[in-house]
Design a protein around this motif. Structure first.
Motif, short mmCIF file in Angstrom:
data_model
loop_
_atom_site.label_atom_id
_atom_site.label_comp_id
_atom_site.label_asym_id
_atom_site.label_seq_id
_atom_site.Cartn_x
_atom_site.Cartn_y
_atom_site.Cartn_z
N GLN A 21 0.84 -1.19 0.00
CA GLN A 21 0.00 0.00 0.00
C GLN A 21 0.87 1.25 0.00
OE1 GLN A 21 -3.42 0.80 -0.08
NE2 GLN A 21 -2.58 2.86 -0.17
N ILE A 23 1.85 4.89 0.78
CA ILE A 23 1.51 5.87 1.82
C ILE A 23 1.99 7.27 1.42
CG2 ILE A 23 1.70 6.50 4.26
CD1 ILE A 23 0.18 3.91 3.77
N TYR A 24 3.22 7.35 0.91
CA TYR A 24 3.79 8.63 0.49
C TYR A 24 4.40 8.47 -0.90
CZ TYR A 24 3.70 9.72 5.52
OH TYR A 24 3.32 9.92 6.83
N LYS A 41 1.08 12.68 0.39
CA LYS A 41 0.55 11.55 1.16
C LYS A 41 -0.76 11.10 0.54
CE LYS A 41 -0.59 10.21 5.93
NZ LYS A 41 -0.69 10.69 7.33
N LEU A 43 -4.51 10.03 0.13
CA LEU A 43 -5.72 10.40 0.84
C LEU A 43 -6.44 9.15 1.33
CD1 LEU A 43 -7.05 13.18 -1.56
CD2 LEU A 43 -6.25 13.52 0.78
N PRO A 44 -7.19 9.26 2.42
CA PRO A 44 -7.95 8.11 2.92
C PRO A 44 -8.93 7.61 1.87
CG PRO A 44 -7.94 9.90 4.52
CD PRO A 44 -7.37 10.46 3.25
N ALA A 45 -9.36 6.36 2.02
CA ALA A 45 -10.33 5.78 1.08
C ALA A 45 -11.57 6.66 1.01
CB ALA A 45 -10.70 4.37 1.55
N ARG A 46 -12.09 6.82 -0.19
CA ARG A 46 -13.25 7.68 -0.40
C ARG A 46 -14.37 6.92 -1.09
NH1 ARG A 46 -9.46 7.88 -4.05
NH2 ARG A 46 -9.84 8.42 -6.23
N ASP A 63 -4.75 6.08 -6.80
CA ASP A 63 -4.61 6.73 -5.50
C ASP A 63 -4.62 8.25 -5.68
OD1 ASP A 63 -4.43 4.48 -3.84
OD2 ASP A 63 -2.31 4.23 -4.27
N HIS A 173 2.43 8.98 14.96
CA HIS A 173 1.59 10.18 14.85
C HIS A 173 2.33 11.34 14.18
CE1 HIS A 173 3.91 10.87 18.53
NE2 HIS A 173 3.68 12.16 18.37
N ASP A 176 4.51 12.11 9.12
CA ASP A 176 4.65 13.09 8.03
C ASP A 176 5.91 13.93 8.23
OD1 ASP A 176 2.20 12.12 7.29
OD2 ASP A 176 1.12 14.01 7.48
#
Length: 203
Positions: A21, A23-24, A41, A43-46, A63, A173, A176
């Motif tokens: 997957q 991520i960046y 980065k 984006l979350p699943a939409r 993505d 956390h 980024d």
């Protein structure tokens, strides 16, 4: 979080999980003077809406990314760095120099909660990371490993593996910020490595 690079250039690659997957992603572009490195980065699943024929649009299968930072690398002048929507600042204001390593002094920066962290550059040694991030040890505090970079192994001796950036779980956390600062510091480390092989130096 263990992020695997799809190329050996941290400033021009994608960063993926072990399962693949993304991520960046980073993209490096030359302009007149600096090398501009954009860090994005996923984006979350939409929610995906079907087209008029009841099919998933091809574009929706790709993505989607949002830019989270930027590094303007200058070979002569001070480079600049931007985190999130903040202003670009000179690296001499973003970092301060502390301690020593195989390729010069460590670089300290302030994290999101006011804590300080230090990237330490070292020369490449067997089974050692050439670049590690620690909590900055001051005021009686002990340093804690935050992240470390594993260089690519071609597998001539031992098992082949891609380059990767390993972030300790308790610091996910601030991933980024870790990725953005890592890109600048690894570029700096490689420049110092190149200079050392050609007889140059620096701090």
């Amino acid at each position: 979080m263990h992020l695997y690079l799809t190329s050996n250039s941290p400033w021009d690659t994608t960063y993926c999980t072990e399962s693949g997957q993304v991520i960046y992603k980073t993209e490096s572009r030359w302009s007149l003077g600096p090398r501009n490195i954009a860090i994005s980065k996923v984006l979350p699943a939409r929610t995906i809406e079907l087209d008029a024929h009841g099919k998933v649009p091809e574009e929706a299968l790709k993505d989607a990314f949002v830019e989270i930072g930027k590094v303007d690398w200058h070979a002569i002048w001070y480079s600049k760095i931007r985190v999130g929507d903040g202003e670009e600042v000179s690296v001499k204001d973003f970092f301060r120099k502390e301690g020593w390593g195989g390729y010069g002094r460590g670089r300290v920066f302030t994290g999101p909660e006011g804590e300080e962290y230090v990237w330490k550059m070292d020369s490449v040694k067997p089974k050692a990371s050439p670049l590690c991030l620690y909590t900055f040890a001051n005021k009686g505090k002990n340093e804690t490993l935050v992240a470390n970079f594993h260089q690519r192994h071609l597998g001539i001796i031992g098992k082949a593996r891609p380059a990767s950036l390993e972030i300790q779980a308790e610091f996910n956390h601030m991933a980024d910020l870790i990725v953005i600062t890592f890109i600048y510091i690894e570029k700096l480390r490689r420049e110092k490595e190149r200079q050392s092989h050609s007889g140059g130096g620096g701090d």
